[in-house]
Write a protein that holds these residues in place. Sequence first.
Motif, mmCIF file in Angstrom:
data_model
loop_
_atom_site.group_PDB
_atom_site.id
_atom_site.type_symbol
_atom_site.label_atom_id
_atom_site.label_comp_id
_atom_site.label_asym_id
_atom_site.label_seq_id
_atom_site.Cartn_x
_atom_site.Cartn_y
_atom_site.Cartn_z
ATOM 1 N N MET A 152 0.825 -1.206 0.000
ATOM 2 C CA MET A 152 0.000 0.000 0.000
ATOM 3 C C MET A 152 0.862 1.260 0.000
ATOM 4 S SD MET A 152 -3.462 -0.760 2.224
ATOM 5 C CE MET A 152 -2.758 -1.521 3.668
ATOM 6 N N ARG A 153 1.959 1.215 0.742
ATOM 7 C CA ARG A 153 2.846 2.374 0.760
ATOM 8 C C ARG A 153 3.450 2.621 -0.620
ATOM 9 N NH1 ARG A 153 5.523 0.876 4.559
ATOM 10 N NH2 ARG A 153 7.372 -0.014 3.621
ATOM 11 N N VAL A 154 3.953 1.567 -1.256
ATOM 12 C CA VAL A 154 4.570 1.696 -2.581
ATOM 13 C C VAL A 154 3.565 2.229 -3.599
ATOM 14 C CG1 VAL A 154 5.559 0.397 -4.516
ATOM 15 C CG2 VAL A 154 6.322 -0.075 -2.176
ATOM 16 N N LEU A 155 2.398 1.620 -3.639
ATOM 17 C CA LEU A 155 1.418 2.022 -4.651
ATOM 18 C C LEU A 155 0.803 3.387 -4.364
ATOM 19 C CD1 LEU A 155 -0.464 -1.268 -5.580
ATOM 20 C CD2 LEU A 155 1.220 -0.005 -6.909
ATOM 21 N N SER A 156 0.689 3.741 -3.094
ATOM 22 C CA SER A 156 0.146 5.072 -2.795
ATOM 23 C C SER A 156 1.053 6.143 -3.381
ATOM 24 C CB SER A 156 0.000 5.268 -1.284
ATOM 25 O OG SER A 156 1.257 5.404 -0.655
ATOM 26 N N ARG A 157 2.364 5.854 -3.409
ATOM 27 C CA ARG A 157 3.314 6.816 -3.969
ATOM 28 C C ARG A 157 3.365 6.722 -5.494
ATOM 29 N NH1 ARG A 157 7.818 5.536 0.770
ATOM 30 N NH2 ARG A 157 6.965 7.001 2.307
ATOM 31 N N ILE A 158 3.430 5.528 -6.010
ATOM 32 C CA ILE A 158 3.531 5.371 -7.475
ATOM 33 C C ILE A 158 2.298 5.943 -8.167
ATOM 34 C CG2 ILE A 158 3.510 3.663 -9.349
ATOM 35 C CD1 ILE A 158 5.355 1.949 -7.572
ATOM 36 N N SER A 160 -0.057 7.887 -6.621
ATOM 37 C CA SER A 160 -0.558 9.071 -5.918
ATOM 38 C C SER A 160 -1.972 8.832 -5.390
ATOM 39 C CB SER A 160 -0.536 10.301 -6.838
ATOM 40 O OG SER A 160 -0.760 11.489 -6.090
ATOM 41 N N ILE A 161 -2.104 7.786 -4.572
ATOM 42 C CA ILE A 161 -3.385 7.457 -3.940
ATOM 43 C C ILE A 161 -3.411 8.094 -2.552
ATOM 44 C CG2 ILE A 161 -4.846 5.582 -3.077
ATOM 45 C CD1 ILE A 161 -3.605 3.777 -5.230
ATOM 46 N N TRP A 162 -4.407 8.960 -2.321
ATOM 47 C CA TRP A 162 -4.482 9.700 -1.065
ATOM 48 C C TRP A 162 -5.560 9.159 -0.134
ATOM 49 C CZ3 TRP A 162 -1.129 13.688 0.326
ATOM 50 C CH2 TRP A 162 -0.201 14.030 -0.661
ATOM 51 N N THR A 173 -9.187 -0.763 -2.961
ATOM 52 C CA THR A 173 -8.624 0.122 -3.985
ATOM 53 C C THR A 173 -7.258 -0.379 -4.433
ATOM 54 O OG1 THR A 173 -9.782 2.037 -3.071
ATOM 55 C CG2 THR A 173 -7.854 2.485 -4.450
ATOM 56 N N PHE A 174 -6.437 -0.754 -3.471
ATOM 57 C CA PHE A 174 -5.094 -1.226 -3.807
ATOM 58 C C PHE A 174 -5.136 -2.602 -4.480
ATOM 59 C CE2 PHE A 174 -4.191 2.034 -0.674
ATOM 60 C CZ PHE A 174 -3.102 2.668 -1.243
ATOM 61 N N PRO A 230 2.181 7.218 2.459
ATOM 62 C CA PRO A 230 0.725 7.127 2.380
ATOM 63 C C PRO A 230 0.030 7.937 3.477
ATOM 64 C CG PRO A 230 1.584 5.213 3.493
ATOM 65 C CD PRO A 230 2.782 6.020 3.057
ATOM 66 N N VAL A 231 -1.256 8.208 3.257
ATOM 67 C CA VAL A 231 -2.084 8.840 4.279
ATOM 68 C C VAL A 231 -2.518 7.750 5.266
ATOM 69 C CG1 VAL A 231 -4.266 10.027 4.732
ATOM 70 C CG2 VAL A 231 -2.903 10.614 2.711
#
Length: 371
Positions: A152-158, A160-162, A173-174, A230-231
Motif C-alpha cells: 500500500m505504501r509503494v502504490l500510494s506513492r507510485i 498518488s493514492i491519497w 482500492t489497492f 501514504p495517508v
Amino acid sequence: MNEELKNQLQNTDVPRFQADLIGWFEKEMRDLPWRENQDPYKVWVSEIMLQQTRVDTVIPYFNRFMEQFPTVQALAEAPEEKVLKAWEGLGYYSRARNLQAAVREVHENYAGVVPDTPEAISSLKGVGPYTAGAVLSIAYNRPEPAVDGNVMRVLSRILSIWDDIAKPSTRKTFEQAVRHLISKDNPSYFNQAMMELGAIVCTPTSPSCLLCPVQDHCEAFRQGTQRELPVKTKKKSSKVIELLTAIVQNEKGEVLVTQRPEQGLLANLWEFPSFEKLPESETAQQTVQFLDSDFYVKAEVKDTEWMKQDHVFTHLVWKMNVVTAESINPQISLPEKTEWASLDRIHELAMPVSHRKIANEWIKRHKERDK
C-alpha cells in the motif's frame, strides 16, 4: 475504482513497469530461507510469521520452526504446547494457533496439499486476503493481489493514492490496482518485488527514491509528495494497565506458574501470577491477599520492586512491577493449570515475551546467587 485512479493506471506503462520492477528484484532479492523453493507450506508459514514482525527477526524462528515441523503433517500432529513454545517471542500467538488449526484442515481434507484456489485457501482459519494472495501468487504463480502495508505504501506513492490506508475499505482500492498492474507471466516475482521494494527502498520515513527501479513511474516522486504518502490516521492511544507480577518460590526452589485461559489474550501461555494493581493499595499486602485468594498460597513478600517490565500490545500496555515472595504453606493443593516449576520446566514452558524476560532474569540471579 475512482476516475482519478483509473486515469493514473491508464497512463502507466504497465509492461515497462513490470519489467523494471521484476528485473530489479531478480538482481537484488534478499537470500531468505523461504525463497529456496516455492513450497506453499513454507511460503504460508513465512507469511504468517512476517505479519507485524521484521524479516531479520523472523529468519531464525522460521528455520527452527521448519526443523521441528518440516511438513504439513508434522505441524498438524504436533502438540499445541510445542508449537506455542516454538513461536515464543514472535508474539500474536493467535497466529500460531490459527495456523495449526488450518494446517490440520489441510492435512485432513486436502491430503496435506495446500489448496491452490482463492475459494479453498481463503476458507482456512486465519487466512485472510493478503495471506491467500501471497501463497497463491508466490507458490502457485497465480495472478492474485497480496496487499500488505508495504504494498500500500509503494502504490500510494507510485499512483498518488491519497486514501487513508488505515481504513479497511481502502485495501480494495489497492487490490484493484494490483490486479491491473500484476504480471500474468510472473506474478510470483511481481508480488515479492512489491513487498521487497517497500521493505528496503520505498521505506516509511526516508524512501531511497534515487535507488528506486520504478522511479520513472512514480507520480509522488514527480510531484515531490513521496514523504506525505501514504495517508494513515494515527492509532488511538493505548490503554495502560498497572500490574503486580509475583515470583513465588517454594522450599525446593521451584516457582509458581499458571496457564492463561484457552480463549482471549495470550491464550494457553504460561506466566507468573499477575493481577491489576489497585490504587491506594500497599503492594506487599495486595500481593499476599491475591496469592492466598486465587492460588491458595500463603506467602511472605521479600522484595516489592524486584524488577520492572513492560508488555506492549497493539492497543494495550502492561506496566509490570515484579514482586518476589516465598511460600510458607508448602503442602497445599494448587488450582487447576497451576504448578510449581523447576528451572528446567520453566525453560520448556511457552511464555509471553514479558514473562520470559522476567524468567530469564530470575534464573540469571538465581544462578549468580548459587555460585
